[in-house]
Structures are given as structure tokens and as C-alpha cells.
Design a protein around this motif. Structure first.
Motif, mmCIF file in Angstrom:
data_model
loop_
_atom_site.group_PDB
_atom_site.id
_atom_site.type_symbol
_atom_site.label_atom_id
_atom_site.label_comp_id
_atom_site.label_asym_id
_atom_site.label_seq_id
_atom_site.Cartn_x
_atom_site.Cartn_y
_atom_site.Cartn_z
ATOM 1 N N SER A 279 0.844 -1.209 0.000
ATOM 2 C CA SER A 279 0.000 0.000 0.000
ATOM 3 C C SER A 279 0.874 1.251 0.000
ATOM 4 O O SER A 279 2.063 1.203 0.348
ATOM 5 N N ASP A 280 0.255 2.370 -0.369
ATOM 6 C CA ASP A 280 0.960 3.661 -0.351
ATOM 7 C C ASP A 280 1.481 3.967 1.045
ATOM 8 O O ASP A 280 2.579 4.508 1.207
ATOM 9 N N THR A 281 0.664 3.609 2.066
ATOM 10 C CA THR A 281 1.076 3.906 3.444
ATOM 11 C C THR A 281 2.336 3.136 3.808
ATOM 12 O O THR A 281 3.288 3.700 4.376
ATOM 13 N N GLU A 282 2.333 1.850 3.452
ATOM 14 C CA GLU A 282 3.518 1.037 3.749
ATOM 15 C C GLU A 282 4.738 1.561 3.002
ATOM 16 O O GLU A 282 5.838 1.682 3.560
ATOM 17 N N ILE A 283 4.513 1.876 1.737
ATOM 18 C CA ILE A 283 5.630 2.385 0.925
ATOM 19 C C ILE A 283 6.178 3.674 1.523
ATOM 20 O O ILE A 283 7.385 3.865 1.656
ATOM 21 N N LEU A 284 5.259 4.529 1.884
ATOM 22 C CA LEU A 284 5.672 5.822 2.418
ATOM 23 C C LEU A 284 6.448 5.656 3.727
ATOM 24 O O LEU A 284 7.470 6.325 3.933
ATOM 25 N N GLU A 285 5.952 4.789 4.570
ATOM 26 C CA GLU A 285 6.648 4.547 5.830
ATOM 27 C C GLU A 285 8.063 4.033 5.558
ATOM 28 O O GLU A 285 9.032 4.437 6.205
ATOM 29 N N GLY A 286 8.161 3.119 4.580
ATOM 30 C CA GLY A 286 9.478 2.585 4.223
ATOM 31 C C GLY A 286 10.392 3.680 3.699
ATOM 32 O O GLY A 286 11.576 3.764 4.055
ATOM 33 N N CYS A 287 9.856 4.548 2.863
ATOM 34 C CA CYS A 287 10.671 5.647 2.309
ATOM 35 C C CYS A 287 11.147 6.563 3.429
ATOM 36 O O CYS A 287 12.269 7.076 3.387
ATOM 37 N N ARG A 288 10.274 6.784 4.403
ATOM 38 C CA ARG A 288 10.662 7.673 5.509
ATOM 39 C C ARG A 288 11.834 7.064 6.286
ATOM 40 O O ARG A 288 12.675 7.775 6.820
ATOM 41 N N ARG A 289 11.841 5.733 6.347
ATOM 42 C CA ARG A 289 12.948 5.061 7.051
ATOM 43 C C ARG A 289 14.183 4.926 6.162
ATOM 44 O O ARG A 289 15.235 4.492 6.605
ATOM 45 N N GLY A 290 14.035 5.267 4.890
ATOM 46 C CA GLY A 290 15.157 5.116 3.957
ATOM 47 C C GLY A 290 15.295 3.701 3.452
ATOM 48 O O GLY A 290 16.371 3.298 2.977
ATOM 49 N N ASP A 291 14.227 2.921 3.534
ATOM 50 C CA ASP A 291 14.243 1.526 3.103
ATOM 51 C C ASP A 291 14.371 1.442 1.579
ATOM 52 O O ASP A 291 13.490 1.919 0.848
ATOM 53 N N PRO A 292 15.473 0.833 1.061
ATOM 54 C CA PRO A 292 15.671 0.771 -0.392
ATOM 55 C C PRO A 292 14.549 0.020 -1.110
ATOM 56 O O PRO A 292 14.207 0.350 -2.242
ATOM 57 N N GLN A 293 13.986 -0.981 -0.455
ATOM 58 C CA GLN A 293 12.909 -1.731 -1.118
ATOM 59 C C GLN A 293 11.666 -0.865 -1.305
ATOM 60 O O GLN A 293 10.989 -0.936 -2.342
ATOM 61 N N ALA A 294 11.371 -0.062 -0.300
ATOM 62 C CA ALA A 294 10.212 0.842 -0.425
ATOM 63 C C ALA A 294 10.465 1.875 -1.520
ATOM 64 O O ALA A 294 9.587 2.195 -2.322
ATOM 65 N N GLN A 295 11.706 2.364 -1.538
ATOM 66 C CA GLN A 295 12.045 3.343 -2.584
ATOM 67 C C GLN A 295 11.917 2.706 -3.965
ATOM 68 O O GLN A 295 11.391 3.308 -4.903
ATOM 69 N N ARG A 296 12.398 1.490 -4.072
ATOM 70 C CA ARG A 296 12.320 0.798 -5.358
ATOM 71 C C ARG A 296 10.861 0.580 -5.762
ATOM 72 O O ARG A 296 10.491 0.701 -6.930
ATOM 73 N N ALA A 297 10.020 0.277 -4.750
ATOM 74 C CA ALA A 297 8.600 0.058 -5.042
ATOM 75 C C ALA A 297 7.963 1.327 -5.585
ATOM 76 O O ALA A 297 7.174 1.299 -6.537
ATOM 77 N N VAL A 298 8.311 2.461 -4.950
ATOM 78 C CA VAL A 298 7.781 3.743 -5.462
ATOM 79 C C VAL A 298 8.262 3.970 -6.885
ATOM 80 O O VAL A 298 7.503 4.358 -7.789
ATOM 81 N N PHE A 299 9.537 3.749 -7.084
ATOM 82 C CA PHE A 299 10.116 3.980 -8.411
ATOM 83 C C PHE A 299 9.436 3.098 -9.461
ATOM 84 O O PHE A 299 9.056 3.589 -10.539
ATOM 85 N N GLU A 300 9.284 1.818 -9.147
ATOM 86 C CA GLU A 300 8.687 0.910 -10.128
ATOM 87 C C GLU A 300 7.228 1.288 -10.423
ATOM 88 O O GLU A 300 6.755 1.186 -11.530
ATOM 89 N N ARG A 301 6.549 1.756 -9.392
ATOM 90 C CA ARG A 301 5.127 2.063 -9.566
ATOM 91 C C ARG A 301 4.905 3.322 -10.396
ATOM 92 O O ARG A 301 3.951 3.414 -11.151
ATOM 93 N N TYR A 302 5.788 4.298 -10.260
ATOM 94 C CA TYR A 302 5.518 5.599 -10.890
ATOM 95 C C TYR A 302 6.506 5.987 -11.982
ATOM 96 O O TYR A 302 6.322 7.012 -12.626
ATOM 97 N N ARG A 303 7.564 5.223 -12.150
ATOM 98 C CA ARG A 303 8.640 5.695 -13.029
ATOM 99 C C ARG A 303 8.169 5.966 -14.448
ATOM 100 O O ARG A 303 8.494 6.997 -15.047
ATOM 101 N N ASP A 304 7.409 5.033 -15.033
ATOM 102 C CA ASP A 304 7.004 5.226 -16.427
ATOM 103 C C ASP A 304 6.050 6.405 -16.594
ATOM 104 O O ASP A 304 6.135 7.160 -17.564
ATOM 105 N N ARG A 305 5.155 6.569 -15.625
ATOM 106 C CA ARG A 305 4.201 7.671 -15.763
ATOM 107 C C ARG A 305 4.893 9.025 -15.540
ATOM 108 O O ARG A 305 4.626 9.989 -16.249
ATOM 109 N N VAL A 306 5.789 9.079 -14.553
ATOM 110 C CA VAL A 306 6.522 10.341 -14.347
ATOM 111 C C VAL A 306 7.388 10.640 -15.569
ATOM 112 O O VAL A 306 7.412 11.776 -16.067
ATOM 113 N N PHE A 307 8.057 9.597 -16.074
ATOM 114 C CA PHE A 307 8.910 9.814 -17.244
ATOM 115 C C PHE A 307 8.057 10.243 -18.448
ATOM 116 O O PHE A 307 8.445 11.138 -19.206
#
Lengths: 352, 193
Positions: free
Chosen positions: B6-34
Motif C-alpha cells: 500500500s501507499d502507506t507502507e511504501i511511504l513509511e518505508g521511504c521515511r525510514r530510507g528503506d531501499p525496497q520501499a524506494q524501489r517500489a515507489v520507483f517501479e510504480r511511478y517511473r514510467d508515468r513520471v517519465f
């Protein structure tokens, strides 16, 4: 619009915008940037560009404020005006002045046959008060400086925007349009205005005469301002002019006036002085005489574009105004507010 | 290790600097942002890559300060929209000083006239920046007017107005893509047969 796509078709096409895959190496670059201390170019999160209309409004406000402040400093008249005796012992509020003094709002400055005085009208000019004169300040402020002349004579020399200095007499209201003039009352309260520089507007009973330098105009108590005539205008021509102003003149009176108006040899003077006189007469004579005056004025100065014979004979105001401006550019005939005048000037600048 | 969902889990992970959460955000939005950046910058891939990188770096660095008042996607698009506009302003400044080497930002690829989609891409590219970014946010991730408004820092009414203007312009520019309608005699023939 005919032939354009329907909104649904536009939406359908937009939903087909191709999604592009981000490059594979992008993740590594992001990680490398995060691992380094290299600052990323800041992204303005909530910054909005300056709005041009806001900048324009601020500029206009600054200009208006500056102009008003400058006008206030330059043109305001104090509530008490300095009085300097020029001869004899003029009296202010019943007290004889031997040296300099002040005239407050509502106080009378009175001179006898042997005395004269000078009034300082703020920073915009001076008024010389002649012998046997009664005058007082009605209003002194930023937008208008007004004197009341009850009897006698005054000479004004004003350097200010038009309509800032006004003199009320028992028979007329003389409004300065940037000028120097002499205003004299006789024992009946009739006013005689002689302009020596610029223009003066003489108004009473919903009638207005515009008097340029070198011209004279008169108004009887309870009457309407007469047509301006050149200095040295013969007495018989003045009498004929008064009859024409009263609507009682005839062809013979016109002949006398036309004959008197031929005198200046300098065409520019002839055009201005005769032109302004004829421009006033055409509005005041009986309709039967109007064509003759029109022809005479057209001979002297052909009507400009947009001015038609029929319009002038019907006394259409816009055409009369246009012709007047063509005869000699000067200040407005009507007592307009400053913003109306500003708007009209802007309109003229943009349409010329 | 399980992937955050979920977005909440991902966000919490990003706040902790968790690379997996960051990767999840990147994979989810990279193509649309690009894709938003690519279309906004009229097909200039290198510039779109720079903007995309900048967006994700900003997202990861600023995750701690994100208060969660908006959806994660809205927040990311907000950063993306401003990064695009900022890039445009930067490029205008460079153009003003005559300092935009072609090697850094290659010329826009011409649309293939045989492709209807290419016409759409080119027409969107001709919209003004404000209309263009509203259209891209609306049609790449189906953001609501309110979400677009949050992303762009304007009101929903402004978003509606911009999208309406964009639709009117595109309806005129893309009129040649109007589907051909069968002529009456063809229809009669079809019915007879």
C-alpha cells in the motif's frame, strides 16, 4: 465548431497517449545521487510566477500615489493666504495692515481708493487686489482655490493645472484654465473679464464663454456670459454683439460684427480671435442667421473632418467641440471631473 | 522479505530510507513520471530523464517531511509538475542567453504523419505549458480535478477551465482524425444486402 472533434473523441484520443518506459539505468543514477552529497537542483514546490497584472497594478498605484503626493506639495493652498500691502493700508478682518499679514478662509480683504494688496495663492500664483475692492477666500485646498470678489478689481496670474483657481463674482464664475487675467466689477455687479495670457472660462446660468488671451467678455448680473470679443472692438460692434447674444440681433448687427472682426492683419490672430467669436455667435443667434455665421466661420477656418454643416446648424455638441478644438486647441468647455478629462485625453491620444 | 504494497507502507518505508520501499515507489511511478516529463518537454528524452531522476531524488529525500495530507501519487505528481515547469523556465533562461547546446537537448523528433497517435502527441506538445501539464496529469494517471489542482497549486475551477480550453484547441487541431462516417447510400446498400 463545425468539423471539430466531439469532446468524447478528444478524450478517447488523449487516453491513447503512449506511455513511455523509463530508461533502465535511471534507478542506478538515482541511487548514486542519493548516496552522494550532490545537491539536487531544487524543485520549487509552491512557487508561483509573478503575475503581470499584479506588477502592472503596483506600478500604476505607485505612479498615482507619486502624482498625488507631488500635486499636494505643488498645488495645495494653505488655509491662510499671505497678504502683502502694495499701497495704502488694506484691511483684513477689519484690521488695517501696515506690513505683511494673512487672510484666513471667510475673512474679507478690503481696499480703499488709495490701497492695493497682493495675495499669494499657495505656490500656484498671485492675485493683485485693486483699489475699492472686497474679496475673501471661499475655499483653499488641494483641488480648488476659490475667491469671492464682491466688488472692485483683481488681476490674477496663475501657473497651475486648469480649474484649480476659481473666482466667484455676483454675476459669474471665472475658472482659470492656465492664464493671467483682469476681472473687474461695476457698481451693478456686472463682470468684465480681460484675459492677457492663456484661457479663462466664464460661466453663469448654464451658459459658458471661453475667453482666450487678447479677448474680453462681459456678463451682466443675472445674465449669461457674453461672446468674447477682441480688445479694441468698436463700441457699435460690442452693442451689436450684445443684441446677437440676447437673440435679438439681425442681419445688420451681423454686418457690423463681421466688419469689426476683419481688422487684425495677422492671419493667425484673425483666425483665433475671429474664430472664437464666431464659434460663440453661431450658437447664440437666431436660426435664421446661423447659416451666415457658419459660412463666415468656414471661410476663416474650414470645418475639420467629421464636422458637417447640418450638424453645426443643428448645434450638435460633438461637432461644435471638434471644430472648436480645430480652431485653437485649448481646455475643455465643460466643467468635467479630472477622471473624465483624463479619459477623454487618453481617448484622443489613442484615436489620433 | 516481502514487498510493501500500500501507499502507506511504501511511504513509511521511504521515511525510514528503506531501499525496497524506494524501489517500489520507483517501479510504480517511473514510467508515468517519465512519460509526463517526456510529453511535457516535447519528446526530449535526455531532459525527461533528468527531470525524472530529479523527481525521485526529491521524493526520497523529502519523504520524511511529507505529512500525508494528499495521496502519495498526488504528491509525486506535484513534484513532477513543478520539476517540469522549473526545467522549462531554466531552458527559457538559457535560450535567452543563447546557451542551450543541441548535444544536451537534441531536437524534437518529428511526428510520423502516418500515425494518428503521433498527431495527438504533436498537438499536445503545441499546447501552452499550463494547459499541457493539466492534460498530461489528467490522462496519464486519471487524476481527478481536485488532485490536479493540488498538484499544480491552483483551484479546481482553474483546472476545469484549463482542461476545457485544451479540449477546444485539440478538437480543432485534430479534426482530421474524425472517424469517417458511412455515407447514406453506403448505409442503404449495406441494409439491402
Amino acid at each position: 465548431m463545425h468539423g471539430d472533434l466531439d469532446p468524447a473523441e478528444v478524450e478517447r484520443l488523449l487516453r491513447r497517449l503512449p506511455l513511455s518506459a523509463a530508461p533502465r539505468g535511471l534507478w542506478d543514477r538515482i541511487q548514486a545521487t542519493l548516496a552522494s552529497a550532490e545537491p539536487v537542483r531544487p524543485v520549487p514546490v509552491a512557487r508561483r510566477p509573478a503575475r503581470p497584472w499584479l506588477v502592472a497594478a503596483a506600478t500604476v498605484a505607485a505612479v498615482v500615489t507619486g502624482t498625488l503626493a507631488g500635486s499636494y506639495v505643488a498645488y495645495r493652498a494653505p488655509s491662510r493666504w499671505a497678504v502683502l500691502p502694495l499701497a495704502g493700508a488694506p484691511r483684513v478682518g477689519g484690521v488695517a495692515l501696515t506690513g505683511g499679514g494673512e487672510l484666513g478662509a471667510g475673512e474679507w480683504l478690503v481696499t480703499d481708493p488709495a490701497s492695493r494688496a497682493e495675495l499669494a495663492v499657495g505656490r500656484i500664483g498671485t492675485v493683485e487686489v485693486g483699489p475699492n475692492t472686497r474679496v475673501r477666500i471661499e475655499k483653499g485646498g488641494l483641488l480648488e482655490h476659490r475667491l469671492a470678489l464682491e466688488s472692485g478689481l483683481l488681476k490674477a496670474a496663475i501657473a497651475a493645472p486648469p480649474r484649480l483657481f476659481v473666482v466667484r463674482t455676483p454675476s459669474a464664475l471665472a475658472t482659470d484654465l492656465g492664464c493671467a487675467y483682469t476681472l473687474e466689477l461695476d457698481t451693478t455687479g456686472a463682470s468684465r473679464l480681460h484675459v492677457t495670457a492663456g484661457w479663462v472660462e466664464l460661466a453663469e446660468n448654464a451658459a459658458v464663454s471661453l475667453v482666450p488671451a487678447g479677448m474680453v467678455a462681459e456678463v451682466a448680473r443675472g445674465g449669461r456670459p457674453g461672446t468674447p470679443y477682441p480688445e479694441g472692438f468698436p463700441a457699435d460692434a460690442q452693442a451689436a454683439l450684445r443684441r446677437l447674444d440676447a437673440g435679438a440681433g439681425d442681419d445688420a448687427d451681423l454686418d457690423v460684427v463681421f466688419g469689426a472682426l476683419r481688422q487684425p492683419t495677422d492671419f493667425i490672430t484673425l483666425r483665433q480671435q475671429s474664430g472664437i467669436t464666431l464659434w460663440h455667435i453661431v450658437q447664440r443667434v437666431r436660426p435664421a442667421l446661423r447659416e451666415r455665421v457658419f459660412d463666415r466661420l468656414a471661410d476663416l477656418s474650414p470645418p475639420p473632418d467629421g464636422v458637417a454643416r447640418e450638424g453645426i446648424l443643428a448645434l450638435e455638441r460633438p461637432m461644435l467641440e471638434r471644430w472648436r478644438r480645430d480652431l485653437s486647441p485649448m481646455w475643455s468647455e465643460e466643467a468635467e471631473s479630472w477622471w473624465v478629462r483624463l479619459g477623454r485625453r487618453l481617448w484622443e491620444w489613442t484615436t489620433d | 522479505m516481502t514487498q510493501p504494497e500500500s501507499d502507506t507502507e511504501i511511504l513509511e518505508g521511504c521515511r525510514r530510507g528503506d531501499p525496497q520501499a524506494q524501489r517500489a515507489v520507483f517501479e510504480r511511478y517511473r514510467d508515468r513520471v517519465f512519460s509526463v516529463a517526456l510529453h511535457f518537454l516535447k519528446g526530449e528524452r535526455a531532459a525527461a530523464e533528468d527531470v525524472t531522476q530529479e523527481v525521485f531524488v526529491k521524493v526520497f529525500r523529502a519523504a520524511r517531511s511529507f505529512r500525508g495530507t494528499a495521496r502519495l501519487s498526488t504528491w509525486i505528481y506535484r513534484i513532477a509538475a513543478h520539476a517540469c515547469m522549473d526545467e522549462l523556465r531554466r531552458r527559457r533562461r538559457l535560450l535567452f542567453f543563447g546557451d542551450l547546446p543541441a548535444a544536451i537537448h537534441p531536437p524534437v523528433q518529428a511526428a510520423d504523419p502516418a500515425e494518428p497517435d503521433a498527431d495527438v502527441v504533436a498537438a499536445v506538445g503545441r499546447l501552452s505549458a499550463k494547459l499541457r501539464i493539466a492534460v498530461l496529469l489528467r490522462y496519464f494517471d486519471d487524476l481527478s480535478y481536485d488532485e490536479i489542482a493540488q498538484a499544480l497549486g491552483v483551484t479546481s475551477g482553474t483546472v476545469a477551465s484549463r482542461l476545457n480550453r485544451a479540449h477546444v484547441i485539440l478538437a480543432r487541431e485534430l479534426r482530421h482524425l474524425r472517424p469517417a462516417r458511412p455515407r447514406e447510400d453506403e448505409g442503404d446498400h449495406a441494409r439491402r444486402s
